[in-house]
Design an enzyme around this catalytic site. Structure first.
Site, PDB file in Angstrom:
ATOM      1  N   GLY A  46      12.945  -8.959  -0.371  1.00 17.70           N
ATOM      2  CA  GLY A  46      12.744  -9.077  -2.144  1.00 17.70           C
ATOM      3  C   GLY A  46      13.183  -7.921  -2.948  1.00 17.70           C
ATOM      4  O   GLY A  46      13.162  -6.721  -2.153  1.00 17.70           O
ATOM      5  N   GLN A  51      12.851  -1.303  -9.008  1.00 23.86           N
ATOM      6  CA  GLN A  51      13.059  -0.735  -7.926  1.00 23.86           C
ATOM      7  C   GLN A  51      14.342  -0.091  -7.864  1.00 23.86           C
ATOM      8  O   GLN A  51      14.693   1.111  -6.977  1.00 23.86           O
ATOM      9  CB  GLN A  51      13.024  -1.444  -6.646  1.00 23.86           C
ATOM     10  CG  GLN A  51      11.724  -1.952  -6.525  1.00 23.86           C
ATOM     11  CD  GLN A  51      11.459  -2.625  -5.158  1.00 23.86           C
ATOM     12  OE1 GLN A  51      11.474  -3.807  -5.404  1.00 23.86           O
ATOM     13  NE2 GLN A  51      11.086  -2.181  -4.189  1.00 23.86           N
ATOM     14  N   CYS A  99       7.141  -2.770   1.208  1.00 28.29           N
ATOM     15  CA  CYS A  99       7.982  -2.415   0.174  1.00 28.29           C
ATOM     16  C   CYS A  99       9.160  -1.628   0.422  1.00 28.29           C
ATOM     17  O   CYS A  99       8.816  -0.389   1.002  1.00 28.29           O
ATOM     18  CB  CYS A  99       7.096  -2.100  -1.017  1.00 28.29           C
ATOM     19  SG  CYS A  99       7.731  -2.103  -2.524  1.00 28.29           S
ATOM     20  N   LEU A 100      10.366  -1.660  -0.048  1.00 27.55           N
ATOM     21  CA  LEU A 100      11.383  -1.024   0.313  1.00 27.55           C
ATOM     22  C   LEU A 100      11.204   0.496  -0.497  1.00 27.55           C
ATOM     23  O   LEU A 100      11.711   1.461  -0.104  1.00 27.55           O
ATOM     24  CB  LEU A 100      12.639  -1.585  -0.341  1.00 27.55           C
ATOM     25  CG  LEU A 100      13.298  -2.746   0.386  1.00 27.55           C
ATOM     26  CD1 LEU A 100      14.548  -3.380  -0.226  1.00 27.55           C
ATOM     27  CD2 LEU A 100      13.542  -2.398   1.962  1.00 27.55           C
ATOM     28  N   HIS A 141       4.592 -10.235  -5.065  1.00 29.65           N
ATOM     29  CA  HIS A 141       4.894  -9.083  -5.023  1.00 29.65           C
ATOM     30  C   HIS A 141       6.021  -8.553  -5.648  1.00 29.65           C
ATOM     31  O   HIS A 141       5.708  -7.611  -6.441  1.00 29.65           O
ATOM     32  CB  HIS A 141       5.206  -9.120  -3.315  1.00 29.65           C
ATOM     33  CG  HIS A 141       5.926  -7.413  -3.076  1.00 29.65           C
ATOM     34  ND1 HIS A 141       5.006  -6.683  -2.119  1.00 29.65           N
ATOM     35  CD2 HIS A 141       6.726  -6.736  -3.532  1.00 29.65           C
ATOM     36  CE1 HIS A 141       5.779  -5.427  -1.789  1.00 29.65           C
ATOM     37  NE2 HIS A 141       6.667  -5.267  -2.904  1.00 29.65           N
ATOM     38  N   GLU A 142       7.048  -9.545  -5.870  1.00 32.72           N
ATOM     39  CA  GLU A 142       7.997  -8.909  -6.796  1.00 32.72           C
ATOM     40  C   GLU A 142       7.787  -8.926  -8.410  1.00 32.72           C
ATOM     41  O   GLU A 142       8.081  -7.871  -9.353  1.00 32.72           O
ATOM     42  CB  GLU A 142       9.461  -9.799  -6.845  1.00 32.72           C
ATOM     43  CG  GLU A 142      10.114  -9.463  -5.354  1.00 32.72           C
ATOM     44  CD  GLU A 142      10.074  -8.171  -4.820  1.00 32.72           C
ATOM     45  OE1 GLU A 142      10.297  -7.189  -5.471  1.00 32.72           O
ATOM     46  OE2 GLU A 142       9.921  -8.091  -3.435  1.00 32.72           O
ATOM     47  N   HIS A 145       6.012  -5.729  -9.334  1.00 25.91           N
ATOM     48  CA  HIS A 145       6.805  -4.736  -9.853  1.00 25.91           C
ATOM     49  C   HIS A 145       7.069  -4.759 -11.325  1.00 25.91           C
ATOM     50  O   HIS A 145       7.370  -3.455 -11.897  1.00 25.91           O
ATOM     51  CB  HIS A 145       8.197  -4.832  -8.899  1.00 25.91           C
ATOM     52  CG  HIS A 145       7.981  -3.913  -7.387  1.00 25.91           C
ATOM     53  ND1 HIS A 145       7.594  -2.851  -7.399  1.00 25.91           N
ATOM     54  CD2 HIS A 145       8.198  -4.819  -6.378  1.00 25.91           C
ATOM     55  CE1 HIS A 145       7.503  -2.549  -5.932  1.00 25.91           C
ATOM     56  NE2 HIS A 145       8.089  -3.915  -5.270  1.00 25.91           N
TER      57      HIS A 145
HETATM   58 NI    NI Z   1       8.032  -3.977  -3.283  1.00 30.49          NI
END
Ligand code: NI
Length: 186
Positions: A46, A51, A99-100, A141-142, A145
């Site tokens: 995701g 991000q 998370c990236l 989760h996204e 963000h």
């Molecule tokens: Ni994330």
């Protein structure tokens, strides 16, 4: 085009994103294609626009890589423009997340089990859809963000305390990743 991913500590990850301008369809389609390419390149499931440094309400999720653990995610992917929750269940469930933007960190996070989301898809149609299980978790989760919230914010106080040093290092760019990253400082 693969975009660099902003790391924990970057201001854009703590900023509530604005709605995307739906009039520039070509620009939006290209940007979403870049987000998907960036997510796959980094082996993520995701990615949210903040991000990659773009403070707009856009997210992508792809569950294919998780389908060994969650067979229902085979073939599951969504691209959402200007998503909003229309329902979040009171029943919650807990699972490990990563998370990236916060490499090599995971934490057990409790979230509503079922959600309903209204969003604009890549055909520029308004859709309302229900999700449960891990698909619901990925989307939540996204969505976080887009509001400037990170999964570590939801971790238990003890876990957060344990992660302080690691998070500090990430915010300074002291972390190894296989993908290109950015901080406010470099
Ligand atoms: Ni994330």
């Amino acid at each position: 085009m693969i975009l660099p991913i902003y790391l924990y500590g970057s201001q854009v990850l703590r900023t509530a994103a604005q709605d995307a301008d739906l009039s520039d369809r070509e620009g939006l389609r290209q940007f979403v294609a870049d987000m998907i390419e960036t997510m796959h390149h980094a082996d993520g499931c995701g990615l949210a626009a903040p991000q990659v440094g773009v403070s707009r309400r856009i997210l992508v999720v792809d569950g294919n890589d998780l389908s060994d653990r969650f067979p229902e995610l085979k073939g599951f992917h969504r691209e959402m423009i200007n998503p909003r929750f229309t329902f979040e269940s009171e029943t919650t469930c807990s699972y490990e997340e990563g998370c990236l933007s916060i490499p090599n960190v995971d934490a057990e996070i409790s979230r509503p089990e079922k959600i309903r989301v209204r969003y604009v898809n890549l055909d520029f149609e308004e859709v309302e859809e229900s999700f449960e299980g891990f698909a619901a978790r990925m989307i939540q989760h996204e969505m976080d963000h887009l509001d400037g919230v990170l999964f570590t914010d939801h971790a238990s106080p003890i876990r957060r305390k344990m992660l302080t040093g690691k998070l500090m290092n990430i915010s300074r760019g002291n972390v190894r990743t296989r993908y290109r990253v950015k901080t406010d400082k470099k």
